[in-house]
Design a protein around this motif. Structure first.
Motif, mmCIF file in Angstrom:
data_model
loop_
_atom_site.group_PDB
_atom_site.id
_atom_site.type_symbol
_atom_site.label_atom_id
_atom_site.label_comp_id
_atom_site.label_asym_id
_atom_site.label_seq_id
_atom_site.Cartn_x
_atom_site.Cartn_y
_atom_site.Cartn_z
ATOM 1 N N SER A 10 5.684 45.197 65.071
ATOM 2 C CA SER A 10 6.970 44.865 65.694
ATOM 3 C C SER A 10 8.093 45.603 64.977
ATOM 4 O O SER A 10 7.888 46.183 63.910
ATOM 5 C CB SER A 10 7.231 43.360 65.633
ATOM 6 N N LEU A 11 9.260 45.547 65.565
ATOM 7 C CA LEU A 11 10.458 46.031 64.891
ATOM 8 C C LEU A 11 10.903 44.971 63.889
ATOM 9 O O LEU A 11 10.519 43.797 64.009
ATOM 10 C CB LEU A 11 11.585 46.260 65.907
ATOM 11 N N PRO A 12 11.729 45.353 62.918
ATOM 12 C CA PRO A 12 12.288 44.341 62.017
ATOM 13 C C PRO A 12 13.107 43.325 62.826
ATOM 14 O O PRO A 12 13.551 43.617 63.932
ATOM 15 C CB PRO A 12 13.216 45.136 61.092
ATOM 16 N N SER A 14 12.196 40.727 64.340
ATOM 17 C CA SER A 14 11.512 40.335 65.573
ATOM 18 C C SER A 14 10.599 39.136 65.342
ATOM 19 O O SER A 14 9.576 38.991 65.999
ATOM 20 C CB SER A 14 10.705 41.517 66.116
ATOM 21 N N SER A 16 8.717 38.525 62.761
ATOM 22 C CA SER A 16 7.433 38.889 62.151
ATOM 23 C C SER A 16 7.068 37.970 60.986
ATOM 24 O O SER A 16 5.891 37.667 60.785
ATOM 25 C CB SER A 16 7.443 40.348 61.702
ATOM 26 N N HIS A 32 2.504 39.820 55.445
ATOM 27 C CA HIS A 32 3.723 40.287 56.106
ATOM 28 C C HIS A 32 4.199 41.557 55.406
ATOM 29 O O HIS A 32 4.477 41.549 54.216
ATOM 30 C CB HIS A 32 4.822 39.222 56.063
ATOM 31 N N ASP A 33 4.250 42.635 56.165
ATOM 32 C CA ASP A 33 4.680 43.942 55.640
ATOM 33 C C ASP A 33 3.926 44.339 54.375
ATOM 34 O O ASP A 33 4.511 44.852 53.418
ATOM 35 C CB ASP A 33 6.189 43.968 55.415
ATOM 36 N N GLU A 57 3.418 43.491 60.695
ATOM 37 C CA GLU A 57 4.040 44.666 60.076
ATOM 38 C C GLU A 57 5.255 45.150 60.868
ATOM 39 O O GLU A 57 5.176 45.311 62.088
ATOM 40 C CB GLU A 57 3.030 45.814 60.000
ATOM 41 N N THR A 58 6.344 45.408 60.175
ATOM 42 C CA THR A 58 7.526 45.969 60.824
ATOM 43 C C THR A 58 7.690 47.456 60.528
ATOM 44 O O THR A 58 8.452 48.128 61.216
ATOM 45 C CB THR A 58 8.805 45.237 60.390
ATOM 46 N N VAL A 86 17.954 43.670 67.910
ATOM 47 C CA VAL A 86 17.509 43.998 66.551
ATOM 48 C C VAL A 86 18.650 44.671 65.791
ATOM 49 O O VAL A 86 18.972 44.297 64.657
ATOM 50 C CB VAL A 86 16.256 44.910 66.571
#
Length: 122
Positions: A10-12, A14, A16, A32-33, A57-58, A86
């Motif tokens: 995903s985008l940041p 969002s 996540s 996460h990330d 993951e962003t 975003v």
């Protein structure tokens, strides 16, 4: 038999972090990330052998092709959020520069490519 790992892209901003928390259950941990915490793709893959069932993951969308080659059995999902939302949220943190919007557009286009692949949940 161990379940194949899952990767949510995903985008940041969002949700996540929420997704990672939601998908951590029954002794299975969703990172996460985590891609940004390793130095190599081999290290990334090894995290799923011993520690994580999956990850949200962003930033890893830029390496989606390498992830697919390295982990062909990984289940992939894409979470989309409009880039203007975003950008607006990131601007609230002082990241509201035009170059950021360009980057978000590029990453959103990558997410679109991934979302169109067979077997990808979107």
């Amino acid at each position: 038999m161990k379940n194949p790992p899952f990767i949510v892209l995903s985008l940041p901003r969002s949700r996540s972090t929420w997704v990672a928390s939601f998908l951590s259950y029954g002794g299975r941990l969703c990172g996460h990330d985590i891609a940004s915490s390793v130095g190599t793709m081999a290290e990334f893959k090894a995290l799923f052998d011993n520690h994580y069932a999956g990850t949200a993951e962003t930033g890893a969308v830029v390496g989606w092709r390498a992830i697919r080659r390295l982990m062909p059995d990984a289940r992939i999902a894409v979470v989309r959020r409009p880039i203007d939302q975003v950008y607006k949220e990131m601007a609230g943190f002082g990241c509201g520069v035009l170059a950021m919007m360009d980057e978000l557009r590029e990453r959103d286009a990558m997410l679109d490519q991934v979302a169109r692949l067979p077997g990808v949940l979107s």
